[in-house]
Design a protein around this motif. Structure first.
Motif, PDB file in Angstrom:
ATOM      1  N   ILE A   7      50.810  44.776  30.819  1.00 35.10           N
ATOM      2  CA  ILE A   7      50.722  45.129  32.243  1.00 35.10           C
ATOM      3  C   ILE A   7      49.993  44.012  33.000  1.00 35.10           C
ATOM      4  N   ALA A   8      48.899  43.530  32.438  1.00 40.93           N
ATOM      5  CA  ALA A   8      48.137  42.458  33.093  1.00 40.93           C
ATOM      6  C   ALA A   8      48.994  41.202  33.240  1.00 40.93           C
ATOM      7  N   LYS A   9      49.775  40.891  32.205  1.00 42.06           N
ATOM      8  CA  LYS A   9      50.654  39.715  32.242  1.00 42.06           C
ATOM      9  C   LYS A   9      51.702  39.869  33.353  1.00 42.06           C
ATOM     10  N   LEU A  15      51.865  38.198  40.986  1.00 40.64           N
ATOM     11  CA  LEU A  15      50.960  37.536  41.933  1.00 40.64           C
ATOM     12  C   LEU A  15      51.287  36.054  42.085  1.00 40.64           C
ATOM     13  N   MET A  16      51.568  35.400  40.993  1.00 34.17           N
ATOM     14  CA  MET A  16      51.856  33.967  41.041  1.00 34.17           C
ATOM     15  C   MET A  16      53.172  33.695  41.788  1.00 34.17           C
ATOM     16  N   ARG A  17      54.127  34.630  41.704  1.00 30.48           N
ATOM     17  CA  ARG A  17      55.359  34.489  42.492  1.00 30.48           C
ATOM     18  C   ARG A  17      55.058  34.585  43.984  1.00 30.48           C
ATOM     19  N   GLY A  19      52.486  33.248  45.295  1.00 29.82           N
ATOM     20  CA  GLY A  19      51.723  32.062  45.666  1.00 29.82           C
ATOM     21  C   GLY A  19      50.245  32.130  45.371  1.00 29.82           C
ATOM     22  N   VAL A  20      49.825  33.116  44.603  1.00 27.66           N
ATOM     23  CA  VAL A  20      48.408  33.251  44.258  1.00 27.66           C
ATOM     24  C   VAL A  20      48.117  32.346  43.070  1.00 27.66           C
ATOM     25  N   SER A  21      46.989  31.639  43.103  1.00 29.74           N
ATOM     26  CA  SER A  21      46.618  30.758  41.996  1.00 29.74           C
ATOM     27  C   SER A  21      46.290  31.594  40.756  1.00 29.74           C
ATOM     28  N   ILE A  22      46.329  30.949  39.606  1.00 26.60           N
ATOM     29  CA  ILE A  22      46.079  31.678  38.352  1.00 26.60           C
ATOM     30  C   ILE A  22      44.658  32.242  38.315  1.00 26.60           C
ATOM     31  N   ARG A  54      50.602  48.528  42.678  1.00 24.30           N
ATOM     32  CA  ARG A  54      50.390  48.759  44.112  1.00 24.30           C
ATOM     33  C   ARG A  54      49.006  48.248  44.540  1.00 24.30           C
ATOM     34  N   THR A  55      48.012  48.497  43.701  1.00 23.94           N
ATOM     35  CA  THR A  55      46.640  48.067  44.007  1.00 23.94           C
ATOM     36  C   THR A  55      46.554  46.553  44.101  1.00 23.94           C
ATOM     37  N   VAL A  56      47.156  45.858  43.161  1.00 27.47           N
ATOM     38  CA  VAL A  56      47.080  44.402  43.158  1.00 27.47           C
ATOM     39  C   VAL A  56      47.829  43.828  44.373  1.00 27.47           C
ATOM     40  N   SER A  57      48.927  44.449  44.758  1.00 26.28           N
ATOM     41  CA  SER A  57      49.652  44.013  45.964  1.00 26.28           C
ATOM     42  C   SER A  57      48.788  44.213  47.211  1.00 26.28           C
ATOM     43  N   ASN A  58      48.131  45.355  47.280  1.00 23.31           N
ATOM     44  CA  ASN A  58      47.244  45.623  48.415  1.00 23.31           C
ATOM     45  C   ASN A  58      46.067  44.650  48.453  1.00 23.31           C
ATOM     46  N   LEU A  59      45.557  44.309  47.284  1.00 26.30           N
ATOM     47  CA  LEU A  59      44.443  43.365  47.223  1.00 26.30           C
ATOM     48  C   LEU A  59      44.865  41.980  47.751  1.00 26.30           C
TER      49      LEU A  59
END
Length: 159
Positions: A7-9, A15-17, A19-22, A54-59
């Motif tokens: 899930i984390a992967k 996120l990287m798609r 444009g978020v850095s690693i 959903r949480t990570v998208s909101n973040l």
């Protein structure tokens, strides 16, 4: 539910798609898991993977909004030199009044002197070029320019 590592992967890839850095992706994934754990203490989560995505998208959205709202500076505010180089309103007003006065003085000059001053001061023409253009001697141009400048200086001083 899938293994947490999978899930984390998947969350990092998403996120990287975007444009978020690693490094930021790692932080956001960790924050999402913290929020899931906190929320799970008081409420039941039926789809933990969906909750995390959903949480990570909101973040990401929240972080984007925060950065847009406030520029991030690595220095404390106390160390920054905050200088406003804009003139004060009264200085702007006084400058405009002086410019109006100068324009009135310029308009009071005879047309030939005005044309010669404009050619020299605004257009950057040399005295020789002005003399050729006007069909007069260099000496005549120099005298007109001197008289015109003297008139404008006195005009401005009389303000």
């Amino acid at each position: 539910m899938r293994p947490v590592r999978d899930i984390a992967k998947r969350m990092k890839a998403s996120l990287m798609r975007k444009g978020v850095s690693i490094t930021e992706a790692d932080d956001l994934v960790q924050e999402a898991f913290v929020r899931l754990a906190t929320y799970s203490q008081s409420s039941e989560v039926h789809e933990p993977e969906g909750f995390l995505m959903r949480t990570v998208s909101n973040l990401v959205i929240d972080e984007h909004r925060r950065r847009k709202r406030a520029k991030i500076i690595d220095q404390p505010v106390e160390d920054l030199a905050l200088i406003d180089n804009e003139p004060l309103p009264d200085a702007v007003w006084a400058g405009r009044k002086r410019l109006e006065r100068l324009n009135a003085g310029f308009a009071a000059l005879d047309p030939t002197t005005r044309r010669m001053l404009r050619a020299q001061r605004v257009e950057g023409s040399s005295v020789g070029e002005i003399a050729r253009r006007e069909g007069v001697s260099v000496s005549a141009v120099e005298k007109r320019l001197a008289k015109g400048m003297l008139f404008l200086v006195k005009w401005m001083d009389g303000w």
